[in-house]
Enzyme design. Structure first.
Site, PDB file in Angstrom:
ATOM      1  N   ASP A 175       1.271   2.485   8.484  1.00  0.00           N
ATOM      2  CA  ASP A 175       0.094   1.797   7.964  1.00  0.00           C
ATOM      3  C   ASP A 175       0.421   0.435   7.346  1.00  0.00           C
ATOM      4  O   ASP A 175       0.574   0.309   6.141  1.00  0.00           O
ATOM      5  CB  ASP A 175      -0.638   2.677   6.933  1.00  0.00           C
ATOM      6  CG  ASP A 175      -2.013   2.109   6.604  1.00  0.00           C
ATOM      7  OD1 ASP A 175      -2.384   1.065   7.180  1.00  0.00           O
ATOM      8  OD2 ASP A 175      -2.707   2.707   5.764  1.00  0.00           O
ATOM      9  N   LYS A 225       1.950   4.685  -0.843  1.00  0.00           N
ATOM     10  CA  LYS A 225       1.357   5.910  -1.395  1.00  0.00           C
ATOM     11  C   LYS A 225       1.880   7.058  -0.529  1.00  0.00           C
ATOM     12  O   LYS A 225       2.293   6.835   0.620  1.00  0.00           O
ATOM     13  CB  LYS A 225      -0.163   5.848  -1.371  1.00  0.00           C
ATOM     14  CG  LYS A 225      -0.740   5.544  -0.006  1.00  0.00           C
ATOM     15  CD  LYS A 225      -2.242   5.399  -0.036  1.00  0.00           C
ATOM     16  CE  LYS A 225      -2.749   4.916   1.305  1.00  0.00           C
ATOM     17  NZ  LYS A 225      -4.172   4.769   1.405  1.00  0.00           N
ATOM     18  N   THR A 239      -4.416   1.241  -3.011  1.00  0.00           N
ATOM     19  CA  THR A 239      -5.013   2.488  -3.468  1.00  0.00           C
ATOM     20  C   THR A 239      -4.981   2.518  -4.987  1.00  0.00           C
ATOM     21  O   THR A 239      -3.911   2.347  -5.571  1.00  0.00           O
ATOM     22  CB  THR A 239      -4.185   3.654  -2.890  1.00  0.00           C
ATOM     23  OG1 THR A 239      -4.131   3.466  -1.473  1.00  0.00           O
ATOM     24  CG2 THR A 239      -4.801   4.978  -3.200  1.00  0.00           C
ATOM     25  N   ASN A 275       1.092   7.418   3.212  1.00  0.00           N
ATOM     26  CA  ASN A 275       1.651   6.476   4.187  1.00  0.00           C
ATOM     27  C   ASN A 275       3.132   6.700   4.439  1.00  0.00           C
ATOM     28  O   ASN A 275       3.760   5.966   5.187  1.00  0.00           O
ATOM     29  CB  ASN A 275       1.431   5.032   3.723  1.00  0.00           C
ATOM     30  CG  ASN A 275      -0.018   4.619   3.884  1.00  0.00           C
ATOM     31  OD1 ASN A 275      -0.764   5.274   4.601  1.00  0.00           O
ATOM     32  ND2 ASN A 275      -0.410   3.555   3.212  1.00  0.00           N
ATOM     33  N   ASP A 304       0.821  -1.213   0.000  1.00  0.00           N
ATOM     34  CA  ASP A 304       0.000   0.000   0.000  1.00  0.00           C
ATOM     35  C   ASP A 304       0.853   1.259   0.000  1.00  0.00           C
ATOM     36  O   ASP A 304       0.589   2.191   0.743  1.00  0.00           O
ATOM     37  CB  ASP A 304      -0.930  -0.017   1.229  1.00  0.00           C
ATOM     38  CG  ASP A 304      -2.090   0.972   1.070  1.00  0.00           C
ATOM     39  OD1 ASP A 304      -2.432   1.311  -0.080  1.00  0.00           O
ATOM     40  OD2 ASP A 304      -2.644   1.410   2.093  1.00  0.00           O
TER      41      ASP A 304
HETATM   42  P1  ATP Z   1      -5.876   3.598   5.330  1.00  0.00           P
HETATM   43  O1  ATP Z   1      -7.302   3.908   5.102  1.00  0.00           O
HETATM   44  O2  ATP Z   1      -4.955   4.399   4.418  1.00  0.00           O
HETATM   45  O3  ATP Z   1      -5.534   2.136   5.376  1.00  0.00           O
HETATM   46  P2  ATP Z   1      -5.513   3.547   8.180  1.00  0.00           P
HETATM   47  O4  ATP Z   1      -6.845   3.491   8.816  1.00  0.00           O
HETATM   48  O5  ATP Z   1      -4.758   2.267   8.167  1.00  0.00           O
HETATM   49  O6  ATP Z   1      -5.543   4.211   6.767  1.00  0.00           O
HETATM   50  P3  ATP Z   1      -3.144   5.064   8.748  1.00  0.00           P
HETATM   51  O7  ATP Z   1      -2.838   5.200   7.272  1.00  0.00           O
HETATM   52  O8  ATP Z   1      -2.238   4.216   9.547  1.00  0.00           O
HETATM   53  O9  ATP Z   1      -4.663   4.641   8.968  1.00  0.00           O
HETATM   54  O10 ATP Z   1      -3.179   6.496   9.375  1.00  0.00           O
HETATM   55  C1  ATP Z   1      -3.972   7.522   8.803  1.00  0.00           C
HETATM   56  C2  ATP Z   1      -3.198   8.817   8.794  1.00  0.00           C
HETATM   57  O11 ATP Z   1      -2.814   9.169  10.143  1.00  0.00           O
HETATM   58  C3  ATP Z   1      -1.874   8.758   8.020  1.00  0.00           C
HETATM   59  O12 ATP Z   1      -2.069   8.984   6.645  1.00  0.00           O
HETATM   60  C4  ATP Z   1      -1.092   9.889   8.709  1.00  0.00           C
HETATM   61  O13 ATP Z   1      -1.493  11.130   8.194  1.00  0.00           O
HETATM   62  C5  ATP Z   1      -1.556   9.803  10.162  1.00  0.00           C
HETATM   63  N1  ATP Z   1      -0.610   8.991  10.946  1.00  0.00           N
HETATM   64  C6  ATP Z   1      -0.588   7.645  11.046  1.00  0.00           C
HETATM   65  N2  ATP Z   1       0.420   7.224  11.821  1.00  0.00           N
HETATM   66  C7  ATP Z   1       1.064   8.338  12.241  1.00  0.00           C
HETATM   67  C8  ATP Z   1       2.225   8.575  13.068  1.00  0.00           C
HETATM   68  N3  ATP Z   1       2.895   7.571  13.613  1.00  0.00           N
HETATM   69  N4  ATP Z   1       2.604   9.854  13.256  1.00  0.00           N
HETATM   70  C9  ATP Z   1       1.926  10.878  12.681  1.00  0.00           C
HETATM   71  N5  ATP Z   1       0.843  10.722  11.901  1.00  0.00           N
HETATM   72  C10 ATP Z   1       0.409   9.475  11.671  1.00  0.00           C
END
Ligand code: ATP
Length: 406
Positions: free
Chosen positions: A218, A202, A238, A205, A200
């Site tokens: 992620d 992008k 994505t 992430n 994934d």
């Molecule tokens: P997706 O729908 O893309 O699978 P997800 O629910 O798995 O998303 P993440 O992609 O892990 O969630 O996190 C969403 C957003 O939160 C990231 O794109 C980033 O902007 C923010 N984020 C995640 N982890 C961190 C971190 N360790 N520090 C700062 N921001 C973070």
């Protein structure tokens, strides 16, 4: 510049896109001999490929699980929303005892169970546990659960999303793009060495830490247990960054990550993903069948790397044979000392300006303006919905030693 609004890519959305695309291919005969997605059980192939027997097989035992009562949702102050994803939100939080800032990813159990996504969540958890020691992968400190939610306490990458910076600047110069591409490649090569395919990649992430180094986050779509040139068929990821073999539901392997790197590098250098079209279907069709066209304005080494990474034939894609090693010897990366890169000794081309470890300057206000639910710190008793989820990193042990005076 085309302004992209970030909306979480849910499987429902992917399902919609794929159904539409399938119908289009059937109707208009786009030239694919391969059926696109015909059924939407995203896990069916995974379980048969990994040789396990479905969701029930996902269980993790941790020797320090009994310490669960030492860290809980109530130990943190939840300050701001810093990101959103398909399963929940990510919050900036401080630990009440040690005062440190963390990013806490909070997932709603009911949403995960309703969408039968337990495997993805436990996979993310499992990968986070395995990858504690790479400089460009986000670190998990604790994980715990309440009755309704799962919590992953991660390092806070306060430099924000690469996407955020890229879309404010439109494109990056080659030295800057090379630096990020090299750090991302290093992280992907490490995951591959653990037989994990990231799947994934992008810009959303790819985060930056306070020093400007890459932090890959992620792991919800990672696939574990893919050895060497082992293949998978699950449709996920994505759409803009999906490799053609994934779109066509052909077998794919770790080389999807090198395609993803090509797509991110293309976006860094040209401001848009490859094969971009405002018409999403057109873009998906381009990914499958249009030859890659690269406009002038970037070096021949960069163009050559993009062509090799974005090769539609995964067997001929750069990295297909010797994985990261092949990329490391490409001319585009000739100025990179890979050992120095790994040791974080190469000065980042951009250092985020920050007032302190809890700085929110680089976080999109669209997130920070969202409300923080009061109930996040409430610890109701939890059921055994996600056994093995609880995890406490060693540093909590030193923390408790300090506080008890040992
Ligand atoms: P997706 O729908 O893309 O699978 P997800 O629910 O798995 O998303 P993440 O992609 O892990 O969630 O996190 C969403 C957003 O939160 C990231 O794109 C980033 O902007 C923010 N984020 C995640 N982890 C961190 C971190 N360790 N520090 C700062 N921001 C973070």
């Amino acid at each position: 510049m085309v302004k992209k609004t970030k909306s979480p890519v849910t499987y429902a959305k992917i399902k919609g896109i794929v159904s539409y695309f399938t119908a289009l291919i059937k109707d208009k005969k786009l030239g694919s001999n391969y059926p696109i997605y015909q059924q939407m059980d995203f896990f069916q192939h995974e379980s048969s490929l990994s040789g396990d027997d479905g969701a029930a097989a996902v269980s993790f035992s941790n020797p320090i699980e009994e310490l669960q009562s030492r860290v809980s949702a109530a130990d943190f102050d939840y300050l701001k929303v810093i990101g959103t994803g398909s399963f929940g939100k990510v919050f900036l939080a401080t630990h009440r005892e040690n005062g440190r800032y963390y990013a806490v990813k909070v997932l709603q159990k009911h949403g995960i169970l309703a969408r039968k996504e337990e495997r993805h969540v436990m996979c993310e958890h499992s990968v986070l546990l395995k990858t504690l020691n790479h400089p460009f992968l986000v670190k998990l400190h604790f994980s715990f659960q309440t009755k309704d939610r799962l919590y992953l306490v991660l390092d806070y990458a306060c430099g924000g999303e690469l996407f955020y910076h890229l879309h404010r600047e439109w494109v990056f110069g080659e030295p800057r793009a090379r630096f990020y591409a090299a750090e991302i490649a290093s992280a992907l090569g490490y995951l591959h060495s653990l037989n994990i395919v990231y799947r994934d990649l992008k810009p959303e992430n790819v985060l930056l830490d306070s020093g400007g180094h890459v932090v890959l986050t992620d792991f919800g779509l990672c696939k574990e247990g893919v050895t060497g040139r082992g293949t998978i068929r699950t449709f996920c990821g994505t759409p803009e960054y999906l490799a053609p073999e994934v779109l066509q539901q052909r077998k794919y392997d770790r080389t999807v990550d090198w395609w993803g790197l090509g797509a991110v590098l293309h976006e860094m250098l040209y401001g848009l993903p490859p094969f971009y079209s405002t018409d999403r279907l057109e873009m998906l069709r381009n990914i499958i069948s249009q030859p890659l066209e690269l406009k002038p304005g970037v070096s021949s080494a960069a163009r050559d790397l993009l062509k090799r990474l974005l090769n539609k034939d995964r067997a001929k894609r750069l990295g297909a044979k010797r994985d990261l090693t092949e990329l490391q010897s490409h001319a585009f990366f000739s100025s990179i000392q890979w050992d120095e890169l790994f040791a974080k000794k190469i000065p980042p081309p951009f250092v985020p300006s920050l007032s302190g470890p809890g700085d929110l300057t680089n976080i999109d206000p669209r997130f920070t303006e969202l409300p923080v639910p009061q109930s996040l710190g409430v610890c109701e008793e939890y059921g055994a919905t996600f056994p093995g989820f609880t995890y406490i990193n060693d540093n909590i042990l030193s923390l408790s030693a300090q506080t008890s005076g040992h």
